[in-house]
Enzyme design. Structure first.
Site, PDB file in Angstrom:
ATOM      1  N   GLY A 132       7.847  -1.555  -3.001  1.00  0.00           N
ATOM      2  CA  GLY A 132       6.999  -0.330  -2.945  1.00  0.00           C
ATOM      3  C   GLY A 132       7.633   0.720  -3.916  1.00  0.00           C
ATOM      4  O   GLY A 132       7.173   0.895  -5.306  1.00  0.00           O
ATOM      5  N   TYR A 170       0.178   4.144  13.109  1.00  0.00           N
ATOM      6  CA  TYR A 170      -1.064   4.451  13.015  1.00  0.00           C
ATOM      7  C   TYR A 170      -2.062   3.895  14.459  1.00  0.00           C
ATOM      8  O   TYR A 170      -1.716   3.206  14.942  1.00  0.00           O
ATOM      9  CB  TYR A 170      -1.577   4.247  11.693  1.00  0.00           C
ATOM     10  CG  TYR A 170      -0.947   5.053  10.718  1.00  0.00           C
ATOM     11  CD1 TYR A 170      -1.068   6.516  10.770  1.00  0.00           C
ATOM     12  CD2 TYR A 170       0.046   4.627   9.868  1.00  0.00           C
ATOM     13  CE1 TYR A 170      -0.204   7.248   9.742  1.00  0.00           C
ATOM     14  CE2 TYR A 170       0.858   5.213   9.002  1.00  0.00           C
ATOM     15  CZ  TYR A 170       0.656   6.655   8.803  1.00  0.00           C
ATOM     16  OH  TYR A 170       1.279   7.428   8.136  1.00  0.00           O
ATOM     17  N   CYS A 198       0.151   5.622  -0.130  1.00  0.00           N
ATOM     18  CA  CYS A 198      -0.651   6.597  -0.044  1.00  0.00           C
ATOM     19  C   CYS A 198      -0.507   7.484  -1.225  1.00  0.00           C
ATOM     20  O   CYS A 198       0.658   7.817  -1.353  1.00  0.00           O
ATOM     21  CB  CYS A 198      -0.939   7.346   1.204  1.00  0.00           C
ATOM     22  SG  CYS A 198      -1.566   6.604   2.655  1.00  0.00           S
ATOM     23  N   LEU A 223      13.025  -1.573   0.833  1.00  0.00           N
ATOM     24  CA  LEU A 223      14.496  -1.134   0.293  1.00  0.00           C
ATOM     25  C   LEU A 223      14.876  -2.517  -0.568  1.00  0.00           C
ATOM     26  O   LEU A 223      16.066  -2.770  -0.646  1.00  0.00           O
ATOM     27  CB  LEU A 223      15.482  -0.882   1.298  1.00  0.00           C
ATOM     28  CG  LEU A 223      15.515   0.860   1.246  1.00  0.00           C
ATOM     29  CD1 LEU A 223      16.961   1.097   2.057  1.00  0.00           C
ATOM     30  CD2 LEU A 223      15.771   1.444   0.046  1.00  0.00           C
ATOM     31  N   PRO A 266       0.859  -1.101  -0.251  1.00  0.00           N
ATOM     32  CA  PRO A 266       0.139   0.137  -0.004  1.00  0.00           C
ATOM     33  C   PRO A 266       0.768   1.411  -0.142  1.00  0.00           C
ATOM     34  O   PRO A 266       1.836   1.251   0.702  1.00  0.00           O
ATOM     35  CB  PRO A 266      -0.712  -0.285   1.182  1.00  0.00           C
ATOM     36  CG  PRO A 266      -0.073  -1.041   2.151  1.00  0.00           C
ATOM     37  CD  PRO A 266       0.821  -2.040   1.144  1.00  0.00           C
TER      38      PRO A 266
HETATM   39  C1  LIG Z   1       4.396   6.978  -1.256  1.00  0.00           C
HETATM   40  C2  LIG Z   1       4.317   6.207  -0.172  1.00  0.00           C
HETATM   41  C3  LIG Z   1       3.247   5.950   0.335  1.00  0.00           C
HETATM   42  C4  LIG Z   1       3.266   4.839   1.478  1.00  0.00           C
HETATM   43  N1  LIG Z   1       1.898   4.623   1.964  1.00  0.00           N
HETATM   44  C5  LIG Z   1       1.558   3.603   2.715  1.00  0.00           C
HETATM   45  C6  LIG Z   1       0.318   3.110   3.076  1.00  0.00           C
HETATM   46  O1  LIG Z   1      -0.712   3.637   2.670  1.00  0.00           O
HETATM   47  N2  LIG Z   1       0.417   1.944   4.027  1.00  0.00           N
HETATM   48  C7  LIG Z   1       1.408   1.339   4.476  1.00  0.00           C
HETATM   49  O2  LIG Z   1       1.308   0.461   5.227  1.00  0.00           O
HETATM   50  N3  LIG Z   1       2.579   1.752   4.015  1.00  0.00           N
HETATM   51  C8  LIG Z   1       2.806   2.824   3.050  1.00  0.00           C
HETATM   52  N4  LIG Z   1       3.976   3.303   2.705  1.00  0.00           N
HETATM   53  C9  LIG Z   1       4.919   2.319   2.819  1.00  0.00           C
HETATM   54  C10 LIG Z   1       5.332   1.200   1.846  1.00  0.00           C
HETATM   55  O3  LIG Z   1       4.199   0.564   1.619  1.00  0.00           O
HETATM   56  C11 LIG Z   1       6.542   0.464   2.054  1.00  0.00           C
HETATM   57  O4  LIG Z   1       6.530  -0.428   3.390  1.00  0.00           O
HETATM   58  C12 LIG Z   1       8.068   1.278   2.161  1.00  0.00           C
HETATM   59  O5  LIG Z   1       7.844   2.006   1.011  1.00  0.00           O
HETATM   60  C13 LIG Z   1       9.106   0.370   2.096  1.00  0.00           C
HETATM   61  O6  LIG Z   1       9.186  -0.555   0.775  1.00  0.00           O
HETATM   62  P1  LIG Z   1      10.048   0.018  -0.192  1.00  0.00           P
HETATM   63  O7  LIG Z   1      11.326   0.144   0.047  1.00  0.00           O
HETATM   64  O8  LIG Z   1      10.089  -1.063  -1.266  1.00  0.00           O
HETATM   65  O9  LIG Z   1       9.359   1.151  -0.779  1.00  0.00           O
HETATM   66  C14 LIG Z   1       3.980   4.254   1.963  1.00  0.00           C
HETATM   67  C15 LIG Z   1       5.382   4.346   1.047  1.00  0.00           C
HETATM   68  C16 LIG Z   1       5.513   5.326   0.248  1.00  0.00           C
HETATM   69  C17 LIG Z   1       6.847   5.546  -0.613  1.00  0.00           C
END
Ligand SMILES: Cc1cc2nc3c(=O)[nH]c(=O)nc-3n(C[C@H](O)[C@H](O)[C@H](O)COP(=O)(O)O)c2cc1C
Length: 369
Positions: A327, A184, A26, A305, A24
């Site tokens: 993400g 949250y 946002c 990451l 997810p």
């Molecule tokens: C733009 C953005 C919005 C995010 N919104 C949420 C969210 O709505 N719910 C959530 O659990 N994590 C949220 N995250 C965290 C991501 O789901 C993810 O856990 C985090 O970016 C680490 O993974 P990554 O390194 O692959 O990006 C958000 C991250 C980003 C970059």
């Protein structure tokens, strides 16, 4: 050898073409909780990505449960209808399994848009509101002092989660993810840093887990039994005296017993000012996923990451996680799964309209949807 990342799997009865999850994220692009054209474009693109599961961003179960005024919501028929248009749009061309993360931001609500300031908006200012939380403790970095929830209000929040899940299922989501991570509301109840209550919802681990378990049980009982209900948790607050891995393992075991479909293991977020994160390197949160995976038999999603396909492949093949969420990697490259399949010698489904872009050197990369 066949790729582990691209092996088929299941979350309960839900079939996943591979073990790549879009977590997810946002978008802060809703109007009064209602999805807009941005969501059509964004999720339309991601639905063609070839990932095994797409989890739609934190979607508020109540207006005051949004992080910012532009968060998605699913608290009434209007917001559910707006989101149904996104699901219907995706379904025109993509069978990707869709989960919805349902959420309440608690004390981390009433902020500005993340790319503007990340600051809290005062309750009396436009687009701001009074926040609520297990205890009246603001973040160490400042912002609004939340109001402590009463027991009837807590009961109401359980109902809000149930109604949100029911609406999500009614508009076509295939799975529900409870947002129990990142500081949250549910995470605020779990953490001794934010939960100083003296009643049945605070104090002992059992009491701090009470709301999460009540929400889980009520949501599970409130929707058809074949719709998986998973949860995202922060495995640790990274704060001394806070929520930690040992407590996460206890929670994961209890949730498994109650029929939880999966545990999505993230970290931190309860208080950015107090938390001491480890060095940020690829897969820095995977050790938590691995420890939780050892304690339960339900699928565990690892995240954090991971951008290089081989890192995701290694995490699955070495048993650190059952699925891997990517993400920011998908925001940067919505075809991440295609490129991962190419790198790992696997196959990925693409829409027939795009089949002619299969590289000559990689014949057999694409399989039809
Ligand atoms: C733009 C953005 C919005 C995010 N919104 C949420 C969210 O709505 N719910 C959530 O659990 N994590 C949220 N995250 C965290 C991501 O789901 C993810 O856990 C985090 O970016 C680490 O993974 P990554 O390194 O692959 O990006 C958000 C991250 C980003 C970059």
């Amino acid at each position: 050898m066949d790729s582990h990342l691209f092996s088929k799997t299941k979350i309960e009865s839900l079939d996943l073409a591979n073990r790549i999850v879009i977590p997810p994220m946002c978008q802060y692009s809703a109007a009064n909780g209602q999805a807009t054209e941005w969501h059509l474009m964004h999720y339309g693109t991601l639905s063609l990505s070839g990932a095994g599961l797409l989890i739609v961003e934190a979607t508020a179960v109540a207006p005051e449960g949004r992080i910012s005024y532009a968060d998605l919501g699913i608290w009434d028929d209007k917001s559910a209808f707006a989101l149904s248009k996104v699901v219907d749009f995706i379904r025109l061309h993509s069978p990707i399994p869709l989960a919805l993360q349902i959420s309440h931001a608690g004390r981390k609500a009433s902020t500005d848009l993340s790319w503007k300031s990340n600051n809290f908006i005062h309750p009396s200012a436009p687009n701001g509101w009074q926040t609520i939380a297990p205890s009246a403790i603001p973040l160490s970095t400042g912002g609004t002092i939340p109001r402590e929830l009463t027991i009837p209000e807590i009961d109401q929040i359980v109902l809000q989660f149930v109604r949100a899940a029911q609406r999500a299922v009614a508009i076509g989501f295939n799975a529900i993810e409870l947002h129990g991570a990142h500081g949250y509301l549910l995470s605020q109840f779990l953490s001794p840093i934010t939960n100083k209550r003296k009643d049945a919802y605070g104090g002992s681990l059992e009491n701090r887990m009470r709301l999460v378990l009540e929400v889980f049980d009520a949501v599970k009982a409130g929707i058809p039994s074949d719709v998986p209900v998973g949860i995202r948790i922060s495995a640790t607050d990274w704060i001394e005296g806070g929520w930690d891995l040992a407590q996460s393992i206890e929670l994961a075991k209890l949730l498994e017993k109650r029929g939880c479909a999966y545990i999505h293991v993230s970290g931190g977020g309860v208080d950015g000012g107090l938390q001491r994160m480890p060095e940020l390197r690829p897969g820095y949160q995977l050790p938590y996923a691995e420890a939780i995976k050892k304690a339960v038999r339900i699928p565990v999603i690892g995240v954090g990451l991971i951008t290089v396909p081989q890192e995701a492949e290694d995490a699955i093949s070495s048993g650190k996680a059952d699925l891997i969420a990517v993400g920011r990697g998908f925001l940067y490259d919505p075809r991440w799964a295609w490129h991962a399949a190419a790198a790992l010698g696997a196959k990925v489904a693409v829409p027939p309209q795009y089949s002619r872009c299969e590289p000559h050197t990689l014949k057999g990369l694409f399989c039809n949807e």
